[in-house]
Structure formats: C-alpha cells, structure tokens
Design a protein around this motif. Sequence first.
Motif: not given
Length: 471
Positions: A68-76, A300-314
């Motif tokens: 789902m748009w996520c296996i970027n570096v491929g399976h296995r 994580t290329s879909g290998y583990f559930p992870l997300g995040g937000v990058i926030i401005s220093e300002r």
Amino acid sequence: MAAARDLKAKETADADVDAVELAKRHLVQPWPFAGSVGTEARALIGEGEGIYITDASGKRLIDGPAGMWCINVGHRREELAKVMYDQAMALSYNTPWYTMNAPSAELAMRIAGHAPGDLSHVFFTTGGSSAVETALRFMQFYNNVRGRPEKKLILSRGDAYHGSTYLSASLNGRPRDRHWMDGADELVVKLSSPDPFRRPQGMSIEAFTDFLVDQFRDTVARIGADRIGAFVGEPVQASGGVVVPPDGYLKRIREICRDHGILYISDEVVTGFGRLGHVFASGEMFGIDPDMITFAKGVTSGYFPLGGVIISERILQELRRSNHPDALFGHGLTYTSHPIGCAVALKNLNILEESVLAHTREVAPYFQAQLKTLEELPLVGEVRGMGLMGCVECVADRESKDPLKLDKDVGKRIDAHCHELGLLVRPLINMCVMSPPLIISREQIDDMVAILREGISRTMDDLRKEGVWQG
C-alpha cells in the motif's frame, strides 16, 4: 524429494483454505460493505520476494501497489528481518511516557537531516493516520498555548486522503469515504481538487492554477485567518488518483499560509522515503518548507508499523517562550518511538541512501514514459504521475471525461485480468494506480506495462461485448 515437495504444497494449500474459512468466520476486513461485513475473505497472499508476491494458488505477481505504497525496498530483505530480531532480543519495548530508547533518538536526528527548512524535531507515531492526527492536535495545542483558541479550522482539498482516524478522516476529499461516516465537519473547510485533468473545459493550466490560488486566498479572507489553524496537503494526492498539482501551485499556497500565520502541514505519508526519489519531496521536488511534515509507510518499507511528524524549530521555540511553560501536550501513543520500528527504519534509511534513492531517480522517467504509452488505448483518458507513482484513469470518452457512463468497477475488471496475467493493480473505481517497489528494473517496468496494456485491452473487449461501452 518430490514426495516431500508434494507434502509441503498440500500443507500450504490446506493452510490457505483454513485461512480463507477463518477470515469468513472471524475477520473484519478494512473498508467493508454492510452487506458482507464480517463474512468476507479477500485475495490471500502467501509470500513476497523483491518486487513480487505469490498468491494462494502459487501465481507469482508483480506487486504493482508495493503493498500500500510502502514496500519501498522490496519484499524479503534479510537485513531488515535481522534488525527486527536483533532489536527484539536487545530491547523489545519501553514505555515512552518516562523512558526512551537509543534507536528513536538516532532516527529522529537522521530524519531531521533530510527535512527541508528548520524542521528538526520528530514525534513518532504508529502510522499515517496517527501521524496526521498528531499534527492536527499539535496545531490545536500550539494555538491554545499562544492564546488563540479560535484558530482551529483546517483547510483540506477535494481528492485528498489523510487517514482513517476521526480527525484525519474528516479531511478526506473523496465522497465515497464519507457517505456513511461521521466526521468533525465543523473543523474542516474543503477546497477544490488541484487535478488539472478535471479543470473546467477550455481553461488553461495557468488559469486553473490562478483559480486554485484565488480560491484559497478568498477562503482565508472570507473565514478570517484568525480562525484558520492549518492547511493540510499531500504534495501528490495519492489515493485520490495520483493527482499531481500544477507547477508553482504549492509554493503559492505556502506563501499565503506564511503571510497569514496558517500552519502548512505537508502530508508525505506516501511521497516520503523515496517514492519520488528523495527522502522528502516537499523541498526537493516542490520547493516548499512546511511547518510540519507527516510520514509513515516507506519509513520502514512496511516491515514494521511506524509513522511520525517532523516539527519546525520555530514552532517549538514559540512554545518554549510562551507564558504557559506548564501547558501539557496531552498526547501520546503506547507505541510512540517503538524501539523495533525505529531500528528497522534506521536500516531501511541506510538502504535508501546507499542506492535505492539514486536508482529511483534514474528509472522514474522511464517508468512515466512507458506508462504514458497506455494513452494510445481508447479507454484511457489520462496517464499521470511522478517518480514511481502513476495512475491510469479510464473514461467513457475523452471529450466529456465522464467516468460514470462506465461500469463503476472498471478498475476492478482491469485488476482481475492483470492478476491472471501476473500483476497486482490498485483499482480505484475508474482508475488503476501503480506504485511498485523502488528497486524495480527497466525490464520489470516493461513487464508491468505490457500486462497492464493487455488487462485494459481485455476489459475494453468485455465492455464492448456487454454493450456498456462502444469505444
């Protein structure tokens, strides 16, 4: 040896049958229809390797959507599996409420190094929906601390998709996502889709861009900037049909947001971590420096559930300088900064930086050019895309661009033919979306496009025979 192989095949087949029956009895699938909820089994996938997956019958398929748009570096990828094992054996979990782990700190530093502008701090979540939800809640917190409790409205767009949690789903701009679902409609203001293919007939791209920008500016003037907290936008609208905005549009929207104190949240859940050839597309591809960037999927290329937000220093400095040092951002998740997820993401980022990002930038023009050849087919209204994401939109005729005269499941019809031919497609009503693993070769691109061409051709034959479409 042959007997052993036959026994293993039988055991696998039996397990597949069991899985299908168990799913029908007990598994609730995502996005179900009321008439089949809780009784549905979907296509069973058994294995994956490289850009390929294998279905329950043993058929090898190109993984066209990369999961789902996520296996970027491929399976296995053995190195990612090993990192998961090693980190689990060292530290499987720690509570983020009052402890921390080393992989999350290092990953935050690495991610900040790729982010544009002054985006330098990372809050980790469990996926894309929770990342967008976090960004929106942070906007609310930020404005509360700054004494602007009325500055909470969120601007979103038609064709947008930002998640499935309550607040993130409220931003979604695809009607079918909301027909039967509630949302925080009082907090969201919807703008037009930036889809050039659907611009008014006779309008130039330049005029369409001006229209979008004027609409945004007029909406801010009508509602009042003192009531608008954020604009949330994908650089390329992924699940809306790979909608690539017209040149300069995002930069102009960014300027309006900056001029009126509206936080610009760039949703890079799909476009981040290589899909467009860079870790983040906002700065590298679109020349914008948002106040926040959300990410997930490819981290994580879909290998583990992870997300995040990058926030401005300002933004963080403004909070630290406020008159409310004890104000609490009362938000967190059990799996925030999960050590295994962060360790996997670090290794995944190494793989991307070592070769995959450069490879993506090299093959992306070829991918786009080959997909574009499908516009020769009369059922295809437009092929569009950027990087290694593309969409084939089917229409009844190119003059009206009307998809409604077609069978509404034309995308599923194409997917079914392609599945038989060796390709998994992401069908979206009248569209087919392609976003293969970033390691795909030119030869594999040729295979993918050839199968897609044949799948569309067979669908055209079906529609003609049924009298649904004359072509």
